[in-house]
Scaffold this motif. Structure first.
Motif, PDB file in Angstrom:
ATOM      1  N   GLN A 108      -1.114   2.130  -3.470  1.00 25.22           N
ATOM      2  CA  GLN A 108       0.243   2.763  -2.896  1.00 25.22           C
ATOM      3  C   GLN A 108       0.639   1.800  -1.687  1.00 25.22           C
ATOM      4  N   PRO A 109       1.948   2.247  -1.233  1.00 26.16           N
ATOM      5  CA  PRO A 109       2.388   1.156  -0.458  1.00 26.16           C
ATOM      6  C   PRO A 109       1.618   1.287   1.019  1.00 26.16           C
ATOM      7  N   TYR A 110       1.063   2.279   1.457  1.00 28.93           N
ATOM      8  CA  TYR A 110      -0.002   2.497   2.555  1.00 28.93           C
ATOM      9  C   TYR A 110      -0.984   1.298   2.700  1.00 28.93           C
ATOM     10  N   CYS A 111      -1.389   1.027   1.569  1.00 28.61           N
ATOM     11  CA  CYS A 111      -2.545  -0.253   1.459  1.00 28.61           C
ATOM     12  C   CYS A 111      -1.925  -1.447   2.076  1.00 28.61           C
ATOM     13  N   VAL A 112      -0.571  -1.685   2.136  1.00 27.49           N
ATOM     14  CA  VAL A 112      -0.357  -2.949   2.684  1.00 27.49           C
ATOM     15  C   VAL A 112      -0.807  -3.084   4.221  1.00 27.49           C
ATOM     16  N   ASN A 113      -1.318  -2.026   4.753  1.00 27.44           N
ATOM     17  CA  ASN A 113      -1.986  -1.950   6.005  1.00 27.44           C
ATOM     18  C   ASN A 113      -3.251  -2.699   5.903  1.00 27.44           C
ATOM     19  N   TYR A 114      -3.866  -2.568   5.066  1.00 26.60           N
ATOM     20  CA  TYR A 114      -5.245  -3.203   4.750  1.00 26.60           C
ATOM     21  C   TYR A 114      -4.854  -5.108   4.428  1.00 26.60           C
ATOM     22  N   THR A 115      -3.958  -5.378   3.735  1.00 29.11           N
ATOM     23  CA  THR A 115      -3.443  -6.581   3.430  1.00 29.11           C
ATOM     24  C   THR A 115      -2.992  -7.120   4.744  1.00 29.11           C
ATOM     25  N   LEU A 116      -2.205  -6.379   5.499  1.00 35.20           N
ATOM     26  CA  LEU A 116      -1.988  -7.144   6.815  1.00 35.20           C
ATOM     27  C   LEU A 116      -3.370  -7.513   7.700  1.00 35.20           C
TER      28      LEU A 116
ATOM     29  N   ARG B 209     -13.681   5.011  -8.623  1.00 33.11           N
ATOM     30  CA  ARG B 209     -12.804   3.725  -8.777  1.00 33.11           C
ATOM     31  C   ARG B 209     -11.423   4.379  -9.278  1.00 33.11           C
ATOM     32  N   ARG B 210     -11.143   5.502  -9.465  1.00 27.96           N
ATOM     33  CA  ARG B 210      -9.863   6.374  -9.719  1.00 27.96           C
ATOM     34  C   ARG B 210      -9.367   6.713  -8.575  1.00 27.96           C
ATOM     35  N   GLU B 211     -10.023   6.794  -7.688  1.00 33.34           N
ATOM     36  CA  GLU B 211      -9.823   7.496  -6.386  1.00 33.34           C
ATOM     37  C   GLU B 211      -8.863   6.354  -5.242  1.00 33.34           C
ATOM     38  N   LEU B 212      -7.695   7.208  -4.916  1.00 30.03           N
ATOM     39  CA  LEU B 212      -6.975   6.362  -3.672  1.00 30.03           C
ATOM     40  C   LEU B 212      -7.913   5.800  -2.453  1.00 30.03           C
ATOM     41  N   PRO B 213      -7.685   4.567  -2.025  1.00 26.90           N
ATOM     42  CA  PRO B 213      -8.354   4.064  -0.998  1.00 26.90           C
ATOM     43  C   PRO B 213      -8.345   4.962   0.265  1.00 26.90           C
ATOM     44  N   PRO B 214      -8.962   5.152   1.332  1.00 26.71           N
ATOM     45  CA  PRO B 214      -8.721   5.992   2.465  1.00 26.71           C
ATOM     46  C   PRO B 214      -7.401   5.349   3.206  1.00 26.71           C
ATOM     47  N   VAL B 215      -6.607   6.318   3.677  1.00 16.81           N
ATOM     48  CA  VAL B 215      -5.632   5.921   4.462  1.00 16.81           C
ATOM     49  C   VAL B 215      -5.956   5.161   5.923  1.00 16.81           C
ATOM     50  N   PRO B 216      -5.749   4.134   6.155  1.00 20.23           N
ATOM     51  CA  PRO B 216      -6.380   3.410   7.313  1.00 20.23           C
ATOM     52  C   PRO B 216      -5.768   3.806   8.746  1.00 20.23           C
TER      53      PRO B 216
END
Length: 277
Positions: free
Chosen positions: A238-246, A7-14
Motif C-alpha cells: 500500500q502507499p504507506y510502504c513507500v516509507n520503507y523504500t525511502l 504473507r497475506r498480511e499487510l506489513p506493519p505501518v512504520p
C-alpha cells in the motif's frame, strides 16, 4: 499464524517520516479501494507513515475513469491516465477519444502508464509501439508528463522517444535498468522512479542505479499492491510502504531519510505540478 497466512498480511505501518513524502505511482483501485471512504482510509494510513500524497495510475479505461473520480474524492490523490502497453492489442478510436477527454481533467497530472512490455505476450510489439507513439503525442499536446512502463524494452523505449521527440518531462516508472541505462536516461533529462524492487538484495544492478541517480531526477513509488519493499517482499503493498523504500534507499545513498523524502517530494511537485503538501 502460519508463514503462508503471514504473507497475506499487510506489513506493519512504520514510524512516520518527519517530512511528507509522495508515492509517485500507485494503483488505489487494485489495492481494493472502490469508494471515497476506501480511498480516505488508504490515504489516512499513508499519512500516518508520513506519505502525504499519491498519484494513482490507470491501466485501462475503466481504471482511468475511476482514477480521475478518486482524485476528486481526496485532495491528497492525483491521477494519471493511459492504456497499459499489455492492453493495446485492440487500441482504437473510441479508446483514444475517451483518453483525450479524461486527460484534460485538472486532477490528471500525467499521461501514463504507457510504454512497452516485452515480458508478457498479451499484445504484440507493433500495436504496443503504435500506442506508445500516440501517448507520446498526447503528452506533448497536453503539456503533461509522460509516465513510462518499460519492461525488457530499454532500447526500443529510448529509440521511439528519440524518433517521436520526447515530451518535456518523461518519468520512467518502476525503473528497472542498470547504472549505465540510468545514466543514459538522466543525460536526456528523464526522471527515474524507484519502487520496492530497488530494495531487493538480489537487484544489485538496480541498486547501483538508485545509488547514483541525481536527486533532482529521482522519485519513489510503491506500484501498490505489487512490489512490496524489503523486508516484506511478497506481502501486499500500500502507499504507506513507500516509507520503507525511502529508508532503504537513504541508507544505500548514505543520507538522512528525511532529506531523501524532501528531495523526492520536491521532484514530484515539480514534475507533476502537485500542490505543496
Amino acid at each position: 499464524m502460519s508463514k503462508k497466512d503471514s504473507r497475506r498480511e499487510l506489513p506493519p505501518v512504520p514510524e512516520a517520516l518527519a517530512a511528507s513524502a509522495v508515492d509517485a505511482h500507485t494503483h488505489l483501485d487494485a489495492c481494493g479501494a472502490k469508494t471515497a471512504e476506501d480511498v480516505r482510509e488508504l490515504l489516512d494510513r499513508a499519512q500516518s507513515a508520513g506519505v502525504g500524497r499519491v498519484v494513482t495510475v490507470a491501466d485501462d479505461l475503466d481504471s482511468a475513469r475511476w482514477a480521475v473520480q478518486a482524485a476528486t474524492w481526496d485532495e491528497r490523490v492525483f491521477a494519471a491516465v493511459a492504456l497499459h502497453p499489455t492492453r493495446t492489442k485492440d487500441f482504437g478510436p473510441d479508446d483514444k477519444a475517451a483518453l483525450e477527454e479524461l486527460v484534460t481533467h485538472p486532477r490528471v497530472v500525467a499521461v501514463g502508464e504507457t510504454g512497452l512490455d516485452y515480458y508478457w505476450d498479451y499484445s504484440p510489439p507493433e500495436p504496443q509501439q503504435e500506442a506508445f507513439r500516440w501517448h507520446i503525442d498526447l503528452a506533448k499536446r497536453t503539456g503533461k508528463p509522460l509516465m513510462i512502463h518499460d519492461r525488457e524494452a530499454h532500447d526500443d523505449i529510448l529509440r521511439i522517444l528519440d524518433e517521436e521527440g520526447a515530451p518535456e518531462t518523461v518519468v520512467f516508472h518502476c525503473f528497472s535498468g542498470d547504472a549505465e541505462f540510468a545514466k543514459a536516461c538522466t543525460a536526456k533529462g528523464h526522471v527515474l522512479s524507484f519502487a520496492g524492487t530497488a530494495t531487493f538484495r538480489n537487484a544489485k544492478s538496480l541498486r547501483a542505479a538508485a545509488e547514483t541517480v541525481p536527486l533532482e531526477q529521482m522519485l519513489v513509488e510503491t506500484d501498490a499492491p505489487f512490489l512490496t519493499p524489503h523486508p516484506f517482499r511478497g506481502r501486499p503493498n500500500q502507499p504507506y510502504c513507500v516509507n520503507y523504500t525511502l529508508r532503504d534507499l537513504a541508507e544505500l545513498r548514505g543520507m538522512n531519510v528525511d532529506e531523501l523524502a524532501v528531495a523526492t517530494a520536491a521532484t514530484a511537485e515539480r514534475v507533476f505540478g502537485l500542490e505543496q503538501g
